[in-house]
Design an enzyme around this catalytic site. Structure first.
Site, PDB file in Angstrom:
ATOM      1  N   VAL A  43     -63.619  26.557  -9.520  1.00 17.08           N
ATOM      2  CA  VAL A  43     -62.795  26.083  -8.411  1.00 17.08           C
ATOM      3  C   VAL A  43     -61.806  27.166  -7.984  1.00 17.08           C
ATOM      4  O   VAL A  43     -61.621  27.423  -6.783  1.00 17.08           O
ATOM      5  CB  VAL A  43     -62.069  24.783  -8.787  1.00 17.08           C
ATOM      6  CG1 VAL A  43     -61.156  24.341  -7.662  1.00 17.08           C
ATOM      7  CG2 VAL A  43     -63.074  23.690  -9.109  1.00 17.08           C
ATOM      8  N   ASP A  44     -61.165  27.809  -8.939  1.00 13.00           N
ATOM      9  CA  ASP A  44     -60.253  28.908  -8.605  1.00 13.00           C
ATOM     10  C   ASP A  44     -60.986  29.994  -7.827  1.00 13.00           C
ATOM     11  O   ASP A  44     -60.502  30.487  -6.803  1.00 13.00           O
ATOM     12  CB  ASP A  44     -59.672  29.520  -9.884  1.00 13.00           C
ATOM     13  CG  ASP A  44     -58.420  28.815 -10.358  1.00 13.00           C
ATOM     14  OD1 ASP A  44     -57.714  28.219  -9.526  1.00 13.00           O
ATOM     15  OD2 ASP A  44     -58.136  28.859 -11.567  1.00 13.00           O
TER      16      ASP A  44
END
Length: 395
Positions: A168-169
């Site tokens: 996600v990052d």
């Protein structure tokens, strides 16, 4: 860096941790001048180790090449005055401050856009600034949980599982880079900058494919299926000799080729397995037969044979396997600058490829040089460094 596609783009990077630095590293790799501003205590990921080298963790080093680094305390008026000097010549500001922080310091978007109308102000956040979760904190794994990714990751019968990479990052960093480029393209017509936002939560929601598409069409809520695909069969990991391989048959033609290569062509045409829908309905029995057919084969040999026949397959490799593989090296996916090594940039441009000249900066490494470039005299810089408040540099 004078020949990259983004040569001439000046980026002030006030981000920390992963998503923002990942974004700015990509911009720097492709020629943008990136000035990373760290707070007096440094980017917290400098301490996320071991391993460490020269006081910085591998985590920090992994996403902070292609940048100049300065140390600046934006909590102080003197620090903000220096930031304004930098922004006066900048195209992009990237930040991931907690919602309301810049406004409290008098340098929020409304203020900056009025003073620098061409500035692209890009923000990476956990949940965005508004909505029921707006402004609340979160890391990659927290958002994996809240946005449903963990609910579909893991083996059947086991509990939800965090993905083994901070997907996600990283995806949010990529999304923010896209948003910045979109805003820069639009600015050529309007002459105006704009606010660009990418939140971990929004990006994670967009990554729920194909489970989101299945839900929207059928109302089915996906569970965990291990390595199996929700719609495509076979699309799974199998034992193969002493190793494990992954095979994906995206159509019935590939399925027939797979069975023929494994020595059982009639398997492909039996009524229970002839189509993808048939195989999905009989997935456990199909898998048992495939495991038996694969058992005597060498993983590297059979995956090569399958791929050459048009059947996607691959041995399950370790991190070391990947970064010593001939194809990885051929694709320039290992970068070496002196004794620095890191993963390469995957975006390939034919005339203006990514370049790698700057190693990750030591804390405050370029403070003196950046201030000098922006009109501060040696006397002024010496005075600021001696005061030891707003700026810092290595001895």
């Amino acid at each position: 860096m004078t020949t990259g596609a983004l040569n001439g783009l000046k980026v002030i990077d006030c981000t920390r941790v992963l998503g923002g630095p990942f974004c700015s590293q990509w911009l720097g790799d492709h020629g943008a001048e990136v000035i990373k501003i760290e707070p007096p205590q440094g980017d917290e990921t400098r301490g996320w180790g071991p391993p460490f080298k020269d006081g910085a963790s591998s985590y920090f080093i992994g996403v902070n090449r292609s940048k100049r680094g300065i140390a600046l305390d934006l909590r102080l008026q003197e620090g903000r005055e220096i930031l304004h000097r930098l922004l006066a010549e900048a195209d992009v500001l990237i930040e991931n401050f907690k919602t309301g922080t810049l406004e409290k310091w008098g340098i929020g978007y409304d203020t900056l856009s009025a003073r620098y109308p061409r500035l692209i102000h890009a923000r990476l956040s956990s949940f965005g600034a508004d909505g029921p979760l707006g402004g609340l904190p979160g890391y990659d794994a927290i958002v994996q949980a809240q946005a449903g990714l963990m609910s579909v990751n893991g083996a059947r019968g086991d509990g939800p599982l965090r993905m083994g990479v901070p997907l996600v990052d990283i995806a949010t960093g990529m999304s923010l880079a896209f948003g910045i480029m979109a805003a820069a393209f639009e600015r050529q017509t309007s002459g105006r900058g704009q606010f660009v936002e990418a939140s971990l939560y929004d990006v994670a929601c967009s990554l729920l494919f194909p489970h989101s598409a299945n839900y929207f069409m059928s109302g089915t809520v996906a569970g965990r299926s291990g390595n199996q695909h929700a719609n495509v069969v076979p699309y799974d990991m199998f034992d193969c000799g002493a190793d494990k391989i992954f095979i994906g048959c995206g159509n019935d033609g590939q399925w027939r080729k797979l069975c023929a290569i494994l020595g059982d062509p009639s398997f492909a045409t039996e009524p229970a397995y002839a189509t993808n829908a048939d195989r999905l309905a009989n997935i456990d029995a199909m898998r048992t037969r495939l495991v038996a057919l694969l058992a005597p084969h060498d993983a590297n040999a059979i995956t090569r044979q399958l791929m050459e026949a048009g059947v996607p397959a691959g041995r399950v490799n370790t991190v070391e396997d990947v970064f010593t593989a001939a194809h990885t090296l051929h694709r320039d996916m290992v970068v070496q600058i002196g004794d620095y090594r890191g993963a390469g940039n995957p975006v390939k441009l034919s005339r203006t490829p990514a370049q790698f000249a700057r190693t990750p900066p030591r804390f405050g490494q370029d403070t003196r040089a950046v201030l000098s470039d922006h009109g501060y005299s040696d006397t002024q810089i010496d005075a600021m460094l001696t005061a030891g408040a707003a700026v810092a540099a290595p001895p």
